[in-house]
Design a protein around this motif. Structure first.
Motif, PDB file in Angstrom:
ATOM      1  N   PHE A 160      35.823  33.421  41.611  1.00  0.00           N
ATOM      2  CA  PHE A 160      34.727  33.962  40.796  1.00  0.00           C
ATOM      3  C   PHE A 160      34.129  32.821  39.976  1.00  0.00           C
ATOM      4  O   PHE A 160      34.823  32.142  39.230  1.00  0.00           O
ATOM      5  CB  PHE A 160      35.244  35.068  39.872  1.00  0.00           C
ATOM      6  CG  PHE A 160      34.154  35.888  39.234  1.00  0.00           C
ATOM      7  CD1 PHE A 160      33.635  36.993  39.892  1.00  0.00           C
ATOM      8  CD2 PHE A 160      33.656  35.553  37.984  1.00  0.00           C
ATOM      9  CE1 PHE A 160      32.634  37.772  39.310  1.00  0.00           C
ATOM     10  CE2 PHE A 160      32.660  36.317  37.393  1.00  0.00           C
ATOM     11  CZ  PHE A 160      32.126  37.425  38.059  1.00  0.00           C
ATOM     12  N   ASN A 184      40.089  31.963  30.363  1.00  0.00           N
ATOM     13  CA  ASN A 184      40.125  32.587  31.685  1.00  0.00           C
ATOM     14  C   ASN A 184      40.384  31.530  32.758  1.00  0.00           C
ATOM     15  O   ASN A 184      39.497  31.187  33.539  1.00  0.00           O
ATOM     16  CB  ASN A 184      38.805  33.312  31.964  1.00  0.00           C
ATOM     17  CG  ASN A 184      38.558  34.471  31.017  1.00  0.00           C
ATOM     18  OD1 ASN A 184      39.079  35.559  31.203  1.00  0.00           O
ATOM     19  ND2 ASN A 184      37.748  34.227  29.982  1.00  0.00           N
ATOM     20  N   ILE A 187      39.230  31.831  36.504  1.00  0.00           N
ATOM     21  CA  ILE A 187      37.798  31.918  36.802  1.00  0.00           C
ATOM     22  C   ILE A 187      37.182  30.527  36.690  1.00  0.00           C
ATOM     23  O   ILE A 187      37.515  29.757  35.786  1.00  0.00           O
ATOM     24  CB  ILE A 187      37.097  32.903  35.841  1.00  0.00           C
ATOM     25  CG1 ILE A 187      37.631  34.326  36.069  1.00  0.00           C
ATOM     26  CG2 ILE A 187      35.576  32.872  36.033  1.00  0.00           C
ATOM     27  CD1 ILE A 187      37.099  35.354  35.076  1.00  0.00           C
ATOM     28  N   ALA A 295      34.755  40.318  37.395  1.00  0.00           N
ATOM     29  CA  ALA A 295      35.653  39.579  38.286  1.00  0.00           C
ATOM     30  C   ALA A 295      36.632  40.509  38.988  1.00  0.00           C
ATOM     31  O   ALA A 295      37.002  40.289  40.146  1.00  0.00           O
ATOM     32  CB  ALA A 295      36.415  38.517  37.496  1.00  0.00           C
TER      33      ALA A 295
END
Length: 339
Positions: A160, A184, A187, A295
């Motif tokens: 993502f 995160n 990601i 996501a």
């Protein structure tokens, strides 16, 4: 046309200027004779930047009717560039004096009209015309092309990607973007942009250190040519611009044109021009929540891709070419009447 906007890479003013010049040359060259930075006699003089030599030229009768393009105000420079006093106060006064030298002002966001009036400009002389981008340069690419670009930049096909672009500065909300990346790690975050104003960028040392010590899932590409940006917009799953202050950001229009879902900080100025086409977020927490939701459940982004396509239709070259044609024609009539 009077402009030096294309001399500094990586800023929206230059992008907006190039788009307008291309539009006029491709669609309206049979209607207007266009010259750039030419001090010969003209009916209309459209100033895109506030260079001192341009300011001096406004005192010449050769300039005809003077049109000023407002891409920023003194207050919008806070958090962008750092100037010591008294240079800061002098420059801010110069900006407003430049605008006051104009016979007509064009703003790219209607929320700026009241602010200009507060600075002493005549409301009747201010017109709103939105920005736009060429769909020949910014468009949706095929799945294979997107896959190939991800491979080129070393990002797995199923990863993502949250993408943002603009100058690296506090005003752009780069601190929240960086914080989101750190929070995160699964990601991929990519920011395209750099220090267009070099070391006078507000917070330059801190942001330079941030770039040098970015986490593994955070890529700073530096300034990217506009012709290459289309690949990043297409490769991302979500475009995020966490700016605290903008006019009509070209990057958002570019993202729309490429079919990228858009997440923006919830600003009044966005509500005035593109409300309904993006996911608003009040703060870091809202951004983080939506990114994680998207996501985990990527199907929800399909609706936002549709919204981006609708926004592109709204701010199309066809619509804007008509608006600019009518605007310049009206200004020409006024110039001839006054003469």
């Amino acid at each position: 046309m009077f402009s030096s906007a294309d001399k500094v890479a990586g800023q929206g003013v230059g992008s907006a200027y190039k788009e307008l010049i291309n539009l006029l040359k491709e669609r309206l060259s049979d209607k207007f004779e266009i010259k750039i930075n030419d001090y010969g006699r003209s009916d209309l003089s459209h100033y895109h930047t506030i260079d001192p030599q341009f300011y001096l030229s406004t005192f010449s009768k050769k300039r005809g009717r003077k049109i000023g393009y407002v891409h920023f105000l003194p207050e919008t420079l806070e958090g962008s560039i750092k100037l010591p006093e008294p240079a800061k106060s002098i420059f801010y006064k110069y900006v407003i004096n430049f605008y006051k030298r104009m016979d007509q002002i064009v703003v790219v966001n209607p929320t700026f009209i009241d602010k200009l009036v507060a600075h002493g400009l005549d409301r009747k002389k201010i017109k709103y015309i939105p920005n736009f981008v060429s769909t020949e340069n910014f468009y949706e690419k095929s799945a294979e092309e997107k896959k190939a670009f991800r491979k080129k930049i070393g990002v797995p096909e199923d990863k993502f990607i949250v993408f943002g672009d603009g100058q690296v500065q506090e005003r752009k909300g780069i601190d929240d973007f960086y914080k989101l990346a750190k929070g995160n790690p699964d990601i991929q975050f990519i920011w395209a942009g750099g220090f267009s104003f070099g070391k006078i960028t507000d917070g330059y040392d801190r942001y330079k250190d941030m770039i040098d010590n970015a986490p593994k899932n955070m890529k700073f590409t530096g300034i990217v040519d506009r012709n290459e940006l289309v690949d990043y917009y297409n490769a991302c799953d979500l475009f995020l611009l966490p700016s605290y202050d903008e006019l009509f950001p070209m990057s958002v229009l570019e993202a729309f044109a490429c079919g990228a879902p858009v997440l923006l900080r919830d600003l009044d100025l966005y509500r005035a021009i593109i409300y309904g086409y993006y996911q608003p977020a009040r703060n870091y927490s809202d951004m983080n929540d939506f990114i994680n939701k998207a996501a985990a459940h990527r199907d929800i982004l399909k609706a936002f891709k549709k919204k981006s396509r609708e926004a592109t239709e709204q701010y199309s070259e066809d619509n804007l070419s008509k608006i600019w044609y009518e605007f310049y024609t009206d200004q020409y009539k006024i110039a001839k009447r006054d003469k």
